[in-house]
Design a protein around this motif. Structure first.
Motif, PDB file in Angstrom:
ATOM      1  N   GLY A 137      56.269  58.139  47.265  1.00  0.00           N
ATOM      2  CA  GLY A 137      57.078  58.843  46.253  1.00  0.00           C
ATOM      3  C   GLY A 137      58.497  59.108  46.703  1.00  0.00           C
ATOM      4  N   LYS A 138      59.196  59.899  45.882  1.00  0.00           N
ATOM      5  CA  LYS A 138      60.580  60.282  46.181  1.00  0.00           C
ATOM      6  C   LYS A 138      60.696  61.778  45.974  1.00  0.00           C
ATOM      7  CE  LYS A 138      63.266  56.283  44.779  1.00  0.00           C
ATOM      8  NZ  LYS A 138      62.539  55.518  43.766  1.00  0.00           N
TER       9      LYS A 138
ATOM     10  N   PHE B 172      63.058  71.630  42.745  1.00  0.00           N
ATOM     11  CA  PHE B 172      62.700  70.433  43.516  1.00  0.00           C
ATOM     12  C   PHE B 172      61.790  69.577  42.649  1.00  0.00           C
ATOM     13  CE2 PHE B 172      64.219  72.837  47.071  1.00  0.00           C
ATOM     14  CZ  PHE B 172      64.660  71.876  47.972  1.00  0.00           C
ATOM     15  N   TRP B 173      62.001  68.271  42.726  1.00  0.00           N
ATOM     16  CA  TRP B 173      61.102  67.330  42.038  1.00  0.00           C
ATOM     17  C   TRP B 173      60.546  66.363  43.073  1.00  0.00           C
ATOM     18  CZ3 TRP B 173      65.930  68.547  39.998  1.00  0.00           C
ATOM     19  CH2 TRP B 173      65.972  69.020  38.688  1.00  0.00           C
ATOM     20  N   PHE B 174      59.319  65.931  42.876  1.00  0.00           N
ATOM     21  CA  PHE B 174      58.862  64.789  43.660  1.00  0.00           C
ATOM     22  C   PHE B 174      57.922  63.933  42.822  1.00  0.00           C
ATOM     23  CE2 PHE B 174      55.657  67.939  44.961  1.00  0.00           C
ATOM     24  CZ  PHE B 174      54.466  67.218  44.888  1.00  0.00           C
ATOM     25  N   THR B 175      57.899  62.649  43.148  1.00  0.00           N
ATOM     26  CA  THR B 175      57.061  61.726  42.369  1.00  0.00           C
ATOM     27  C   THR B 175      55.925  61.207  43.242  1.00  0.00           C
ATOM     28  OG1 THR B 175      58.408  59.842  43.036  1.00  0.00           O
ATOM     29  CG2 THR B 175      59.005  60.896  40.968  1.00  0.00           C
TER      30      THR B 175
ATOM     31  N   ALA C  26      58.080  67.859  54.160  1.00  0.00           N
ATOM     32  CA  ALA C  26      57.701  67.521  52.774  1.00  0.00           C
ATOM     33  C   ALA C  26      58.269  66.152  52.402  1.00  0.00           C
ATOM     34  CB  ALA C  26      58.218  68.591  51.821  1.00  0.00           C
ATOM     35  N   LYS C  27      59.517  65.911  52.781  1.00  0.00           N
ATOM     36  CA  LYS C  27      60.153  64.621  52.452  1.00  0.00           C
ATOM     37  C   LYS C  27      59.402  63.470  53.137  1.00  0.00           C
ATOM     38  CE  LYS C  27      64.777  62.619  52.186  1.00  0.00           C
ATOM     39  NZ  LYS C  27      64.848  61.430  52.990  1.00  0.00           N
ATOM     40  N   ALA C  28      59.090  63.693  54.424  1.00  0.00           N
ATOM     41  CA  ALA C  28      58.379  62.639  55.162  1.00  0.00           C
ATOM     42  C   ALA C  28      57.031  62.358  54.515  1.00  0.00           C
ATOM     43  CB  ALA C  28      58.203  63.065  56.617  1.00  0.00           C
ATOM     44  N   ILE C  29      56.337  63.417  54.090  1.00  0.00           N
ATOM     45  CA  ILE C  29      55.013  63.247  53.466  1.00  0.00           C
ATOM     46  C   ILE C  29      55.121  62.486  52.148  1.00  0.00           C
ATOM     47  CG2 ILE C  29      53.182  64.526  52.262  1.00  0.00           C
ATOM     48  CD1 ILE C  29      53.400  66.659  54.466  1.00  0.00           C
ATOM     49  N   ILE C  30      56.065  62.955  51.292  1.00  0.00           N
ATOM     50  CA  ILE C  30      56.191  62.327  49.962  1.00  0.00           C
ATOM     51  C   ILE C  30      56.566  60.860  50.106  1.00  0.00           C
ATOM     52  CG2 ILE C  30      57.489  62.373  47.785  1.00  0.00           C
ATOM     53  CD1 ILE C  30      55.453  64.704  48.191  1.00  0.00           C
ATOM     54  N   GLU C  31      57.530  60.604  51.000  1.00  0.00           N
ATOM     55  CA  GLU C  31      57.963  59.201  51.138  1.00  0.00           C
ATOM     56  C   GLU C  31      56.860  58.318  51.725  1.00  0.00           C
ATOM     57  OE1 GLU C  31      61.790  59.394  53.039  1.00  0.00           O
ATOM     58  OE2 GLU C  31      62.763  60.052  51.189  1.00  0.00           O
TER      59      GLU C  31
END
Ligand code: ADP
Length: 505
Positions: A471-472, A485-488, A462-467
């Motif tokens: 996003g963050k 959890f938050w993501f932008t 998920a982190k790799a995808i968002i970044e």
């Protein structure tokens, strides 16, 4: 004739009175002896220093109050002649037993008299010795630290508050190929070029050591390269630490390691996982297909047989999920994944994810609340990728929350980004494991016992995808209270990226 007689012979003179007054009130020690070293005069300062009465001193041999071997020092005075003045240091044993050191000027007067004029240097000796000891220990300490710094495997570059190099250890010189003279006194960020994994030069303000000096925080970074003197780009893992003294940044230390080998091992690992997962997919798909065939036509099966086939189906599905996750990770790590942004309605996307997970939500009797900004614009993202991120976060909330939990998904709009929030009132994440939560294969100790179904790959992905979508992602959690959890995602959308494969869900 001692000084006293000299003084007395001029009793009437005013000068003599003044001399007498001066001798007894000055801070210098003054005494005289005959050639036999018997004391025949001493001033008040000498009495005070030694602790003896004048009457005890006059007529006694100087050697009787000298400490230890000091007497020998006087012997050379026997060879003195006429006008010579000697400097000597003598130690006197005082009446109380303490040793007093006196630095003296000694003159041989009229071939009859030794006149000693000196200063008490006992305290100074102590200070000088202490200072000497300190210098010695300081130097020893410096030599030891240098030795340690030169023998460790990491490169160490120390900077002053302006960013100028003040120290480089041997390993740093070996890795970068510069001589220390080429670096000392130079601005590190000007002298050693740093690039990212796309070969772009890292801006000065983003260099770890610059950030450490400015933010006063320790910065870790392992995705950059240092350019060596011979033009090679060396992948390095860097820890940049500010040096703060009396609340002021006085410099910083850049500790770095050449991670070429780790990168190579990582690449081989990714390749192996990708290959193995590919090979596993065919038999797993076949098993799934056969199990589905049997389940579709299960009227001839008894209860026990039906149970066994269902078991085969779910176990096989878990293996498929694992293989897919491994494949997705190897794709994202090798940079082969496509990011194909298209105008997407996030509300619709999230509703579909919730719908797909409804059987799981229902089986755990959770209550899921969806709150989405009323006027959400279409956003240019790759729906397959972002769907995967929502899927991972929501699956976790369902899994790691006890039956009857409260789960909420909120999407709001900020100035130039959309913020997605996924919250639950579940098991939470222990404080001491927070920093590892996005690591590959990491599962926190509190969930391992409760929920066996998990790979520790979902959040990493998920982190790799968002970044990679611009996003963050971050979270907050209290153990046994819940997790958010938050993501932008940037309203301007993700940047398209060509690749070879899309993500598997
Ligand atoms: P897993 O397959 O184990 O769920 P993830 O990468 O998705 O792997 O998550 C990693 C770990 O993070 C989980 O094993 C769990 O310890 C923790 N975690 C993630 N989400 C939550 C959550 N909502 N509540 C509690 N713990 C969570």
């Amino acid at each position: 004739m001692g000084i006293r007689r000299l003084i007395e012979s001029k009793k009437n003179s005013v000068n003599q009175k003044m001399l007498h007054y001066y001798l007894n009130n000055c801070s210098d020690v003054v005494f005289s002896t005959g050639v036999d070293f018997v004391i025949n005069y001493c001033n008040d300062t000498f009495c005070a220093l030694t602790g003896f009465e004048r009457s005890e001193l006059i007529g006694s041999k100087l050697t009787s109050i000298l400490d230890g071997q000091n007497g020998e020092r006087l012997l050379f005075l026997n060879n003195a002649n006429g006008s010579e003045t000697f400097r000597i240091e003598i130690s006197i044993g005082s009446k109380t037993g303490s040793i007093k050191k006196i630095e003296c000027k000694t003159s041989f007067f009229q071939n009859k008299l030794f006149i000693f004029i000196g200063r008490d240097i006992t305290a100074q000796e102590g200070i000088i010795k202490e200072k000497d000891d300190k210098i010695k220990t300081g130097e020893e300490e410096k030599a030891r630290s240098q030795e340690i710094l030169n023998s460790i495997g990491d490169g160490v570059i120390s900077l002053n508050d302006k960013g100028e190099v003040i120290y480089v250890n041997k390993q740093a010189i070996d890795i970068l190929g510069f001589h220390s003279e080429e670096l000392i006194g130079k601005l590190l960020w000007k002298k050693i070029i740093m690039t990212d994994d796309k070969g772009q030069e890292v801006q000065i303000e983003n260099r770890p050591i610059r950030m450490a000096l400015f933010t006063r925080k320790r910065i870790y970074e392992s995705s950059y390269y240092y350019k060596s003197k011979d033009g090679r780009f060396i992948p390095v893992s860097i820890t940049a630490t500010p040096l703060v003294m009396h609340d002021m940044v006085v410099g910083g230390v850049d500790v770095f390691r050449d991670i070429t080998k780790e990168r190579e091992v990582d690449r081989m690992k990714t390749e192996f996982i990708s290959l193995a997962s590919h090979q596993l997919r065919t038999p797993l798909s076949a098993t799934k297909w056969f199990a589905e065939l049997i389940l579709d036509d299960s009227k001839n099966l008894n209860i026990e047989q039906l149970g066994l086939i269902k078991n085969i189906y779910t176990s096989n599905q878990r293996m498929i999920d694992l293989v897919n996750a491994l494949l997705n990770i190897s794709r994202i790590e090798s940079g082969r994944i496509i990011n194909d942004p298209k105008p997407t309605d996030l509300r619709k996307l999230v509703e579909e994810v919730v719908l797909e997970l409804t059987p799981k939500i229902k089986s755990k009797k959770h209550n899921v609340i969806l709150s989405i900004h009323g006027d959400l614009p279409l956003i240019n993202i790759d729906p397959r990728l972002i769907r995967n991120a929502y899927m991972n976060l929501l699956t976790n909330s369902i899994k790691y929350t006890k039956e009857g939990g409260e789960i909420s998904i909120i999407i709001s709009k900020r100035e130039n980004e959309l913020v997605s929030q996924v919250s639950d009132n579940g098991l939470g994440i222990p404080d001491n494991q927070r920093q590892r939560i996005f690591e590959k294969f990491f599962r926190s100790s509190n969930v391992i016992k409760v929920e066996t179904d998990g790979t520790g790959l979902g959040l990493y992905l998920a982190k790799a995808i968002i970044e990679s979508s611009g996003g963050k992602i971050w979270f907050d959690s209290v153990e046994y209270k819940g997790t958010t959890f938050w993501f932008t995602l940037p309203l301007s959308g993700s940047v398209a990226k060509e690749g070879e494969v899309t993500i598997d869900s």
